[in-house]
Design a protein around this motif. Structure first.
Motif, PDB file in Angstrom:
ATOM      1  N   GLU A 173       0.826  -1.203   0.000  1.00 40.39           N
ATOM      2  CA  GLU A 173       0.000   0.000   0.000  1.00 40.39           C
ATOM      3  C   GLU A 173       0.868   1.263   0.000  1.00 40.39           C
ATOM      4  O   GLU A 173       1.896   1.329   0.687  1.00 40.39           O
ATOM      5  N   LEU A 174       0.454   2.262  -0.777  1.00 38.65           N
ATOM      6  CA  LEU A 174       1.137   3.554  -0.794  1.00 38.65           C
ATOM      7  C   LEU A 174       0.854   4.267   0.519  1.00 38.65           C
ATOM      8  O   LEU A 174      -0.300   4.500   0.875  1.00 38.65           O
ATOM      9  N   VAL A 175       1.931   4.621   1.243  1.00 32.22           N
ATOM     10  CA  VAL A 175       1.745   5.269   2.543  1.00 32.22           C
ATOM     11  C   VAL A 175       2.254   6.705   2.561  1.00 32.22           C
ATOM     12  O   VAL A 175       1.952   7.466   3.485  1.00 32.22           O
ATOM     13  N   TRP A 176       3.031   7.087   1.538  1.00 33.25           N
ATOM     14  CA  TRP A 176       3.580   8.450   1.498  1.00 33.25           C
ATOM     15  C   TRP A 176       3.994   8.775   0.070  1.00 33.25           C
ATOM     16  O   TRP A 176       4.442   7.906  -0.674  1.00 33.25           O
ATOM     17  N   SER A 177       3.808  10.025  -0.316  1.00 36.25           N
ATOM     18  CA  SER A 177       4.205  10.456  -1.652  1.00 36.25           C
ATOM     19  C   SER A 177       4.600  11.925  -1.613  1.00 36.25           C
ATOM     20  O   SER A 177       4.008  12.714  -0.858  1.00 36.25           O
ATOM     21  N   SER A 178       5.587  12.296  -2.409  1.00 39.66           N
ATOM     22  CA  SER A 178       5.979  13.697  -2.506  1.00 39.66           C
ATOM     23  C   SER A 178       6.338  14.019  -3.947  1.00 39.66           C
ATOM     24  O   SER A 178       6.831  13.164  -4.691  1.00 39.66           O
ATOM     25  N   GLN A 179       6.072  15.239  -4.337  1.00 43.82           N
ATOM     26  CA  GLN A 179       6.449  15.728  -5.664  1.00 43.82           C
ATOM     27  C   GLN A 179       7.409  16.898  -5.477  1.00 43.82           C
ATOM     28  O   GLN A 179       7.187  17.761  -4.617  1.00 43.82           O
ATOM     29  N   SER A 180       8.445  16.924  -6.282  1.00 40.01           N
ATOM     30  CA  SER A 180       9.441  17.987  -6.159  1.00 40.01           C
ATOM     31  C   SER A 180       9.836  18.509  -7.528  1.00 40.01           C
ATOM     32  O   SER A 180       9.650  17.836  -8.546  1.00 40.01           O
ATOM     33  N   GLU A 181      10.388  19.715  -7.526  1.00 35.75           N
ATOM     34  CA  GLU A 181      10.855  20.354  -8.758  1.00 35.75           C
ATOM     35  C   GLU A 181      12.336  20.676  -8.617  1.00 35.75           C
ATOM     36  O   GLU A 181      12.776  21.213  -7.593  1.00 35.75           O
ATOM     37  N   THR A 182      13.099  20.328  -9.633  1.00 34.55           N
ATOM     38  CA  THR A 182      14.531  20.600  -9.660  1.00 34.55           C
ATOM     39  C   THR A 182      14.842  21.467 -10.867  1.00 34.55           C
ATOM     40  O   THR A 182      14.409  21.160 -11.976  1.00 34.55           O
ATOM     41  N   THR A 183      15.592  22.542 -10.648  1.00 35.93           N
ATOM     42  CA  THR A 183      15.909  23.473 -11.723  1.00 35.93           C
ATOM     43  C   THR A 183      17.409  23.489 -11.994  1.00 35.93           C
ATOM     44  O   THR A 183      18.216  23.651 -11.077  1.00 35.93           O
ATOM     45  N   ASN A 184      17.758  23.310 -13.247  1.00 36.57           N
ATOM     46  CA  ASN A 184      19.137  23.434 -13.729  1.00 36.57           C
ATOM     47  C   ASN A 184      20.170  22.605 -12.959  1.00 36.57           C
ATOM     48  O   ASN A 184      21.163  23.135 -12.453  1.00 36.57           O
ATOM     49  N   PRO A 185      19.982  21.297 -12.837  1.00 38.60           N
ATOM     50  CA  PRO A 185      21.036  20.490 -12.206  1.00 38.60           C
ATOM     51  C   PRO A 185      22.276  20.474 -13.095  1.00 38.60           C
ATOM     52  O   PRO A 185      22.190  20.246 -14.295  1.00 38.60           O
ATOM     53  N   SER A 186      23.420  20.752 -12.516  1.00 39.85           N
ATOM     54  CA  SER A 186      24.649  20.821 -13.300  1.00 39.85           C
ATOM     55  C   SER A 186      25.268  19.452 -13.533  1.00 39.85           C
ATOM     56  O   SER A 186      25.995  19.246 -14.502  1.00 39.85           O
ATOM     57  N   SER A 187      24.982  18.499 -12.643  1.00 42.49           N
ATOM     58  CA  SER A 187      25.515  17.143 -12.804  1.00 42.49           C
ATOM     59  C   SER A 187      24.652  16.200 -11.977  1.00 42.49           C
ATOM     60  O   SER A 187      23.937  16.629 -11.054  1.00 42.49           O
ATOM     61  N   ILE A 188      24.731  14.923 -12.268  1.00 39.00           N
ATOM     62  CA  ILE A 188      23.943  13.940 -11.532  1.00 39.00           C
ATOM     63  C   ILE A 188      24.407  13.881 -10.079  1.00 39.00           C
ATOM     64  O   ILE A 188      23.608  13.660  -9.167  1.00 39.00           O
ATOM     65  N   GLU A 189      25.712  14.125  -9.840  1.00 37.73           N
ATOM     66  CA  GLU A 189      26.234  14.043  -8.480  1.00 37.73           C
ATOM     67  C   GLU A 189      25.674  15.168  -7.603  1.00 37.73           C
ATOM     68  O   GLU A 189      25.207  14.923  -6.489  1.00 37.73           O
ATOM     69  N   THR A 190      25.729  16.420  -8.104  1.00 37.05           N
ATOM     70  CA  THR A 190      25.240  17.535  -7.302  1.00 37.05           C
ATOM     71  C   THR A 190      23.720  17.449  -7.141  1.00 37.05           C
ATOM     72  O   THR A 190      23.185  17.752  -6.077  1.00 37.05           O
ATOM     73  N   PHE A 191      23.030  17.047  -8.199  1.00 35.83           N
ATOM     74  CA  PHE A 191      21.582  16.880  -8.101  1.00 35.83           C
ATOM     75  C   PHE A 191      21.233  15.818  -7.065  1.00 35.83           C
ATOM     76  O   PHE A 191      20.360  16.018  -6.209  1.00 35.83           O
ATOM     77  N   SER A 192      21.892  14.672  -7.142  1.00 34.98           N
ATOM     78  CA  SER A 192      21.552  13.544  -6.282  1.00 34.98           C
ATOM     79  C   SER A 192      21.720  13.894  -4.806  1.00 34.98           C
ATOM     80  O   SER A 192      20.868  13.561  -3.980  1.00 34.98           O
ATOM     81  N   ARG A 193      22.812  14.579  -4.471  1.00 37.27           N
ATOM     82  CA  ARG A 193      23.037  14.949  -3.070  1.00 37.27           C
ATOM     83  C   ARG A 193      21.935  15.877  -2.561  1.00 37.27           C
ATOM     84  O   ARG A 193      21.389  15.687  -1.474  1.00 37.27           O
ATOM     85  N   SER A 194      21.615  16.903  -3.361  1.00 37.65           N
ATOM     86  CA  SER A 194      20.594  17.864  -2.939  1.00 37.65           C
ATOM     87  C   SER A 194      19.213  17.223  -2.892  1.00 37.65           C
ATOM     88  O   SER A 194      18.444  17.434  -1.948  1.00 37.65           O
ATOM     89  N   PHE A 195      18.899  16.435  -3.909  1.00 34.54           N
ATOM     90  CA  PHE A 195      17.591  15.787  -3.971  1.00 34.54           C
ATOM     91  C   PHE A 195      17.423  14.800  -2.819  1.00 34.54           C
ATOM     92  O   PHE A 195      16.381  14.786  -2.148  1.00 34.54           O
ATOM     93  N   SER A 196      18.417  13.973  -2.595  1.00 34.88           N
ATOM     94  CA  SER A 196      18.333  12.961  -1.536  1.00 34.88           C
ATOM     95  C   SER A 196      18.158  13.616  -0.168  1.00 34.88           C
ATOM     96  O   SER A 196      17.360  13.151   0.655  1.00 34.88           O
ATOM     97  N   THR A 197      18.903  14.684   0.075  1.00 34.59           N
ATOM     98  CA  THR A 197      18.778  15.403   1.346  1.00 34.59           C
ATOM     99  C   THR A 197      17.367  15.959   1.516  1.00 34.59           C
ATOM    100  O   THR A 197      16.770  15.867   2.601  1.00 34.59           O
ATOM    101  N   ASN A 201      14.784  14.643   4.453  1.00 33.88           N
ATOM    102  CA  ASN A 201      14.275  15.639   5.399  1.00 33.88           C
ATOM    103  C   ASN A 201      12.742  15.666   5.409  1.00 33.88           C
ATOM    104  O   ASN A 201      12.122  15.842   6.463  1.00 33.88           O
ATOM    105  N   GLN A 202      12.132  15.477   4.233  1.00 31.84           N
ATOM    106  CA  GLN A 202      10.671  15.467   4.168  1.00 31.84           C
ATOM    107  C   GLN A 202      10.111  14.209   4.834  1.00 31.84           C
ATOM    108  O   GLN A 202       9.082  14.272   5.514  1.00 31.84           O
ATOM    109  N   LEU A 203      10.775  13.078   4.643  1.00 30.66           N
ATOM    110  CA  LEU A 203      10.349  11.847   5.310  1.00 30.66           C
ATOM    111  C   LEU A 203      10.416  11.995   6.833  1.00 30.66           C
ATOM    112  O   LEU A 203       9.520  11.536   7.553  1.00 30.66           O
ATOM    113  N   ILE A 204      11.466  12.649   7.297  1.00 26.82           N
ATOM    114  CA  ILE A 204      11.601  12.886   8.738  1.00 26.82           C
ATOM    115  C   ILE A 204      10.486  13.820   9.218  1.00 26.82           C
ATOM    116  O   ILE A 204       9.834  13.563  10.239  1.00 26.82           O
TER     117      ILE A 204
END
Length: 211
Positions: A173-197, A201-204
């Motif tokens: 069963e789906l128990v939680w969902s979030s939608q987010s917007e990301t603008t101009n990620p310069s690389s997968i590494e920088t995006f991933s760190r910011s997105f994951s954080t 934080n939202q899950l917490i």
């Protein structure tokens, strides 16, 4: 000289900010059947055919969950690259996930990508000063001409819309969902760190992780 240093500092700051992707949560939803104690072991999978992106995002999410005291498992051992759900025994996959001790499944997917062109207006610098400080024409002209006016320009922003879902491993069963917007990620590494954080934080905040 101080003015030139100030302009240089502002330029460097602008470059640094442009390299950091802008990520914001557009909304989140928590279901009524979420366990009050939260989840303590989460199976993480990024739904993409891009192996590097998948591995980077899953690893960053795993590491951040572990920092919060929550066990985390990446999907690579159970859902290898090229894995397709069609023709696969669903119960077998779920059994393997549960055997890992996972009590929840976190998925990440890109919903949409848009391009938005906008005009960035120029700026004119003006610092009043006494006439006695103007000096001769060429000294005044040579000092101010390069920095007085910054012309406007057009730029195109790349916006990515992502969804993160959390499912109960026992009931699916789906128990939680979030939608987010990301603008101009310069690389997968920088995006991933910011997105994951942002996601962790939202899950917490929403009380989904065991304390």
């Amino acid at each position: 000289m101080k003015k030139n240093l100030s302009i240089l500092s502002l330029s460097l700051l602008a470059v640094m900010l442009s390299c950091s992707p802008s990520i914001k949560i557009l909304g989140s939803w928590t279901g009524p059947s979420t366990p009050p104690e939260g989840y303590s072991n989460i199976f993480v999978t990024a739904l993409t055919d891009n192996i590097l992106a998948r591995q980077t995002v899953e690893t960053d999410l795993d590491n951040l969950l572990l920092e919060e005291g929550v066990n985390a498992e990446s999907s690579f051992d159970i859902l290898p690259p090229g894995f397709k759900s069609s023709g696969v025994d669903k119960e077998e996959v779920l059994r393997k996930i549960r055997e890992l001790g996972s009590d929840a499944i976190l998925t990440v997917a890109v919903l949409d990508q848009t391009n938005e062109t906008r005009y960035v207006p120029g700026s004119t610098m003006y610092s009043p000063m006494g006439y006695g400080n103007y000096g001769r024409f060429w000294g005044y002209y040579n000092y101010y001409n390069p920095v007085m006016y910054d012309p406007g320009y057009y730029t195109t922003d790349k916006n990515y819309y992502l969804e993160a879902n959390l499912y109960d491993a026992a009931t699916e069963e789906l128990v939680w969902s979030s939608q987010s917007e990301t603008t101009n990620p310069s690389s997968i590494e920088t995006f991933s760190r910011s997105f994951s954080t942002t996601i962790i934080n939202q899950l917490i905040k929403d009380g989904l992780l065991a304390k």
